[in-house]
Structures are given as structure tokens and as C-alpha cells.
Design a protein around this motif. Sequence first.
Motif, PDB file in Angstrom:
ATOM      1  N   TRP A 312       0.832  -1.202   0.000  1.00 37.00           N
ATOM      2  CA  TRP A 312       0.000   0.000   0.000  1.00 37.00           C
ATOM      3  C   TRP A 312       0.872   1.260   0.000  1.00 37.00           C
ATOM      4  CZ3 TRP A 312      -3.807   2.923  -1.062  1.00 37.00           C
ATOM      5  CH2 TRP A 312      -4.060   4.096  -0.358  1.00 37.00           C
ATOM      6  N   LEU A 313       1.920   1.291   0.816  1.00 33.50           N
ATOM      7  CA  LEU A 313       2.798   2.464   0.846  1.00 33.50           C
ATOM      8  C   LEU A 313       3.519   2.624  -0.485  1.00 33.50           C
ATOM      9  CD1 LEU A 313       4.050   4.810   2.376  1.00 33.50           C
ATOM     10  CD2 LEU A 313       5.742   3.238   3.339  1.00 33.50           C
ATOM     11  N   ASP A 314       3.958   1.510  -1.091  1.00 35.82           N
ATOM     12  CA  ASP A 314       4.599   1.585  -2.406  1.00 35.82           C
ATOM     13  C   ASP A 314       3.653   2.170  -3.451  1.00 35.82           C
ATOM     14  OD1 ASP A 314       6.870   0.552  -1.331  1.00 35.82           O
ATOM     15  OD2 ASP A 314       6.818  -1.358  -2.405  1.00 35.82           O
ATOM     16  N   MET A 315       2.379   1.744  -3.416  1.00 33.76           N
ATOM     17  CA  MET A 315       1.402   2.267  -4.365  1.00 33.76           C
ATOM     18  C   MET A 315       1.179   3.761  -4.146  1.00 33.76           C
ATOM     19  SD  MET A 315      -1.390  -0.846  -4.328  1.00 33.76           S
ATOM     20  CE  MET A 315      -2.576   0.103  -5.288  1.00 33.76           C
ATOM     21  N   ARG A 316       1.146   4.175  -2.897  1.00 37.00           N
ATOM     22  CA  ARG A 316       0.977   5.595  -2.590  1.00 37.00           C
ATOM     23  C   ARG A 316       2.139   6.415  -3.136  1.00 37.00           C
ATOM     24  NH1 ARG A 316       0.825   8.160   3.536  1.00 37.00           N
ATOM     25  NH2 ARG A 316       0.653  10.356   2.912  1.00 37.00           N
ATOM     26  N   ILE A 317       3.351   5.894  -2.962  1.00 35.49           N
ATOM     27  CA  ILE A 317       4.542   6.585  -3.468  1.00 35.49           C
ATOM     28  C   ILE A 317       4.506   6.681  -4.988  1.00 35.49           C
ATOM     29  CG2 ILE A 317       7.062   6.409  -3.702  1.00 35.49           C
ATOM     30  CD1 ILE A 317       7.047   5.115  -0.878  1.00 35.49           C
ATOM     31  N   MET A 318       4.085   5.601  -5.642  1.00 37.07           N
ATOM     32  CA  MET A 318       3.999   5.614  -7.098  1.00 37.07           C
ATOM     33  C   MET A 318       2.977   6.634  -7.584  1.00 37.07           C
ATOM     34  SD  MET A 318       6.275   3.740  -8.326  1.00 37.07           S
ATOM     35  CE  MET A 318       5.690   3.962 -10.011  1.00 37.07           C
ATOM     36  N   LEU A 319       1.832   6.730  -6.918  1.00 32.73           N
ATOM     37  CA  LEU A 319       0.820   7.711  -7.303  1.00 32.73           C
ATOM     38  C   LEU A 319       1.344   9.135  -7.120  1.00 32.73           C
ATOM     39  CD1 LEU A 319      -2.427   6.096  -5.811  1.00 32.73           C
ATOM     40  CD2 LEU A 319      -1.828   6.335  -8.234  1.00 32.73           C
ATOM     41  N   MET A 320       2.060   9.378  -6.029  1.00 33.81           N
ATOM     42  CA  MET A 320       2.631  10.703  -5.793  1.00 33.81           C
ATOM     43  C   MET A 320       3.723  11.014  -6.814  1.00 33.81           C
ATOM     44  SD  MET A 320       2.736  10.614  -1.610  1.00 33.81           S
ATOM     45  CE  MET A 320       3.215  12.334  -1.375  1.00 33.81           C
ATOM     46  N   THR A 321       4.451   9.988  -7.242  1.00 33.01           N
ATOM     47  CA  THR A 321       5.474  10.182  -8.268  1.00 33.01           C
ATOM     48  C   THR A 321       4.835  10.529  -9.601  1.00 33.01           C
ATOM     49  OG1 THR A 321       6.936   8.603  -7.137  1.00 33.01           O
ATOM     50  CG2 THR A 321       7.428   9.116  -9.443  1.00 33.01           C
ATOM     51  N   VAL A 322       3.736   9.860  -9.933  1.00 28.11           N
ATOM     52  CA  VAL A 322       3.009  10.172 -11.176  1.00 28.11           C
ATOM     53  C   VAL A 322       2.534  11.621 -11.156  1.00 28.11           C
ATOM     54  CG1 VAL A 322       0.915   9.678 -12.491  1.00 28.11           C
ATOM     55  CG2 VAL A 322       2.320   7.805 -11.635  1.00 28.11           C
ATOM     56  N   ALA A 323       2.034  12.076 -10.003  1.00 27.48           N
ATOM     57  CA  ALA A 323       1.602  13.465  -9.883  1.00 27.48           C
ATOM     58  C   ALA A 323       2.776  14.416 -10.103  1.00 27.48           C
ATOM     59  CB  ALA A 323       0.985  13.696  -8.506  1.00 27.48           C
ATOM     60  N   THR A 324       3.963  14.029  -9.603  1.00 29.39           N
ATOM     61  CA  THR A 324       5.163  14.841  -9.804  1.00 29.39           C
ATOM     62  C   THR A 324       5.498  14.947 -11.282  1.00 29.39           C
ATOM     63  OG1 THR A 324       6.102  14.293  -7.650  1.00 29.39           O
ATOM     64  CG2 THR A 324       7.653  14.946  -9.357  1.00 29.39           C
ATOM     65  N   VAL A 325       5.406  13.820 -11.987  1.00 24.61           N
ATOM     66  CA  VAL A 325       5.722  13.811 -13.417  1.00 24.61           C
ATOM     67  C   VAL A 325       4.713  14.651 -14.196  1.00 24.61           C
ATOM     68  CG1 VAL A 325       5.859  12.346 -15.464  1.00 24.61           C
ATOM     69  CG2 VAL A 325       6.900  11.592 -13.316  1.00 24.61           C
ATOM     70  N   LEU A 326       3.427  14.524 -13.855  1.00 28.51           N
ATOM     71  CA  LEU A 326       2.378  15.223 -14.603  1.00 28.51           C
ATOM     72  C   LEU A 326       2.421  16.725 -14.388  1.00 28.51           C
ATOM     73  CD1 LEU A 326      -0.685  12.830 -14.118  1.00 28.51           C
ATOM     74  CD2 LEU A 326       0.736  13.120 -16.159  1.00 28.51           C
TER      75      LEU A 326
END
Length: 367
Positions: A312-326
Motif C-alpha cells: 500500500w505504501l509503495d502504491m501511494r509513493i507511485m501515485l505521488m510520483t506520477v503526480a510529480t511527473v504530470l
Amino acid sequence: MVSKLRDMRDKSRRVLILGSGPLASTLIEEIESAESPRYPVAGIVDDQVPERGSDDYRRWLGTSDQLGEIVERVDPAFIVVALADRRDRLPLQALLESRVSGIGVEDALDFSERLMGKLAIEAIRPSMLILAKGFRNHGAADVIARGVSVISALVGLVLCAPLLIAIGIAVKLDSRGPMFFVQERAGRNGRPFGLIKFRTMRPAKEARSEWVSDNIDRITRIGYYLRRFRFDELPQLVNVLRGDMNLVGPRPHPVTNQAVFMEKIAYYGLRSTVRPGVTGWAQIRYGYANNLAEETEKMRYDLYYIKNRSLWLDMRIMLMTVATVLFGKGASEVHRRRAPLRPALQWPPARRTALAPTGTDGVPYTS
């Protein structure tokens, strides 16, 4: 109406600090430095009267034997125990009565971890980590994280192939130098590996440190955007397939810094108990570090991740990373942060020069 709702919300989160000193001061500073503090500080309870005129004195409400009376007056939602020495100092009866009446009683380190998403490594004893829950870094959890990383890297390379080709061509046309930057980094269990990135800087004419702030003038035009949107990290999907990295984990440090960080940063060796990551909790919460004090601050976030690692924490980090990229709100630029809680430690020029990595052509450069 809005004011009443705000008062009700603040009352439901009001925090009473039991204790003073460095730990309590750090916790209060962290709470009040937030753009919108989630937990208003009701005050401090401590047997030692703070120095008159100080911030602690203005917050001081009384001594620990008055805790029951203070709780009735302040009506906090939480009591956070921040006493450095608790032997014969804890007002056990008052804390028990508060707890059974519905007031949360929490250790300062646990409260700080939950609130800030990092661990106060300067106040942690080894026994606390030994007895703590978490640290699910082996067995099924590790296998699942590895499987997700490999599948995601394969899919990512296929989908991003046209983008990778376009970026590579742009890097070559934009400035002199190789398309990729390969640097020896420390992986799991300290094993070195060659980390691959798109080159974002011009080769240096002289030896420089590895801090981003010392190399701002070398960032290329295309490199600025690659770093801002994190596209320079995409080639590390190859590192994931090789087994050097996972998608999520602590960012790998250059092996040239390993010995210094092991000596200067508490619990630094725990970073190597998991595979490093293309992105990580410290990277999205703090960003790039530009001195030893900031590396220490990032270690607080890394240790939180290692302790609380989960799918769950890994998924949260990935979603926040996607937001950073976008949205381009990454840490690729040198951001203006509030001052670290401890003064910045500066390395002498000779040491900073010695830490500058050398490229394949023998010319020192960083990325």
C-alpha cells in the motif's frame, strides 16, 4: 458557522505536550511549521519551569502533578509524552484517567512518526527499533515488491520506448557528451552497481562535489526539463530488470559517499537492507539533498519507509510520483526549504573535490 466548525475541528485535534527539552521542541517546531497545522498545540506540562520570555514559557501550563487539572481546563484530544527521562516522573494516575476518558496518550516518537512520515533518528535508541513492529523487508513482502517492480518495469519500457528514443536524441543534440550518465551507486547490502540516467549536465572542466547546488550552472536546457519531470530517471527501469533496484525504495547514493554517510548519519546502514528505488518516500517528501544535514533529514524519511514498508505504501509513493511527473512539482530543482533543525554540516573543499565522480572519459561530472 465556518468559525464554529473550525473551532470544533481544532478541539478534536488539540495536543498537550508532556515534557520539554529538545524532543518536545522539535515536535512543536514540526507541527507549527506545517502550512496548515493539523494538530494545534494546547501547551506544555513539565516540572521544570522554562526560561522566562522563551516560547516554551509562553506555552507552559504547569507541572506534571497538576496534569489532571490542566487536562480538565484545556480539554486536549491527545497527550503526547515527550519526557527524556521518565523514571519516577510520569504522572501515571492522571495519564490513566485521561486515557480511559477517551483522550489519546501517545509517545512523542510514535506521534511524530505518524504525523510527519519520518523517524526522529536522533532520539531513537537501538532497542526501540529492535522491538518495533514493521521492518517487513524479507519473505513474501519482498517477493511481492520484486514481482511488481519487474512487471511494471517491463510494461514501462515497452510503453515508453518512443519517449526514450526521443529523449536520447534530444540529449545528444542539445549538448556535447554521452547520451547516458552511468555512475557507481551502492545497492542492497552495499553491493555497487552502475546506475543509468539520461545525462542532464555538461561535463565539468574541474572536479566538483556531487551536490546539485554546486552544479546548477552545468544543467543543460533539455536537462532542466528532464530533471523537473523526472524523465532522466526512466533508463533506471533497466536497472530494475537487472535486479539492481526496485521501483520504490531509498534512492541509491554514490559509493564514494558511503563511508562518510555511514560515519555521520545514524542508522544509515539500514538503508542497504532493501533494494534502492527509482523513486522513494524521501524523494517525494523531501527531494534532493545539498549538504550533510539535508542527507540526514532524508534519512529520517528513508528509515520511516524501511520500517513501514508495504504494498500500500509503495502504491501511494507511485501515485505521488506520477503526480510529480504530470505537474512538474519534483525536487529536481534546488527548493527553498525551511532551515534544518540542526545546523548544516559543510565538508572541507578538499573532501568535496574528492567526492566528485569521474566519467568514462576521465572528466569529472555529475548528474
